[in-house]
Structures are given as C-alpha cells and as structure tokens.
Design an enzyme around this catalytic site. Structure first.
Site, mmCIF file in Angstrom:
data_model
loop_
_atom_site.group_PDB
_atom_site.id
_atom_site.type_symbol
_atom_site.label_atom_id
_atom_site.label_comp_id
_atom_site.label_asym_id
_atom_site.label_seq_id
_atom_site.Cartn_x
_atom_site.Cartn_y
_atom_site.Cartn_z
ATOM 1 N N LEU A 1 -3.139 -8.668 0.362
ATOM 2 C CA LEU A 1 -2.682 -9.495 -0.750
ATOM 3 C C LEU A 1 -1.866 -10.685 -0.288
ATOM 4 C CD1 LEU A 1 -1.408 -6.763 -3.228
ATOM 5 C CD2 LEU A 1 -3.573 -7.952 -3.252
ATOM 6 N N CYS A 2 -2.036 -11.783 -0.990
ATOM 7 C CA CYS A 2 -1.197 -12.959 -0.821
ATOM 8 C C CYS A 2 -0.318 -13.002 -2.073
ATOM 9 C CB CYS A 2 -2.069 -14.211 -0.722
ATOM 10 S SG CYS A 2 -1.124 -15.730 -0.570
#
Length: 103
Positions: free
Chosen positions: A31-32
C-alpha cells in the site's frame, strides 16, 4: 501486516496478498498510504490502519472508497480511475472474481 521488531516506532508493512487493481496499491500488493509511511505515529495501530483501508461506502477519505489518484502507486489504475471509470470498475471486478475463484 508484517511487524518488525521496531514496531510501534516504525509502521508495519501492509500489503494485499490477493491481486488488487487500485491507484494506491503497488503491483506487489504493498500500500501507498500516508499513515504507514510519512505520517506514521506510534499512536496508530492495527485498527487505525484497517479503518483507513476499509471499503465502507459511508466512510469518506478511506483508501478504497476515495483513492488518491494524484499520487499513484499504480499509474495505470490512476489513469483509468480518473478518465474511464467503466474500464476501471471492470478491472477491479476481474481482480475480485479472480481472488474469489482462487479461494
């Protein structure tokens, strides 16, 4: 989630293990998301991370309902999200179906 020995000073590594097509998810499922990167604080925990990514339509500013297409981890997903929602939704559904079929 993978927790290092420096947790809670450092965030856990968070990644999807099934295929997901989303502007803020890298191809490897990582995830960013600001709270597990630049905005990490030891006051965050598993609950705050999960709350940030849950797909509840009534919750604004969650990762899954309101992706940040201006800072994409997946440029292709961001482009489709911004310019071709029909094609974007088709890809998302294909990933979801693939995930269910593999279960």
């Amino acid at each position: 989630m993978t927790f290092s020995s420096s947790y809670p000073e450092k965030p856990p590594r968070v990644r999807f293990t099934s295929d997901i097509f989303h502007p803020n998810v890298y191809h490897d499922g990582t995830l960013c998301m600001d709270i597990i990167q630049d905005a990490w604080s030891p006051c965050h925990n598993v609950a705050t991370i999960l709350t940030s990514i849950q797909a509840i339509c009534l919750v604004k500013d969650s990762l899954l309902t309101d992706p940040n297409a201006l800072s994409p981890a997946n440029p292709e997903a961001a482009q489709l999200f911004q310019h071709d929602m029909v094609a974007y939704n088709k890809r998302v559904r294909r990933c979801a179906r693939k995930s269910i079929d593999c279960s």
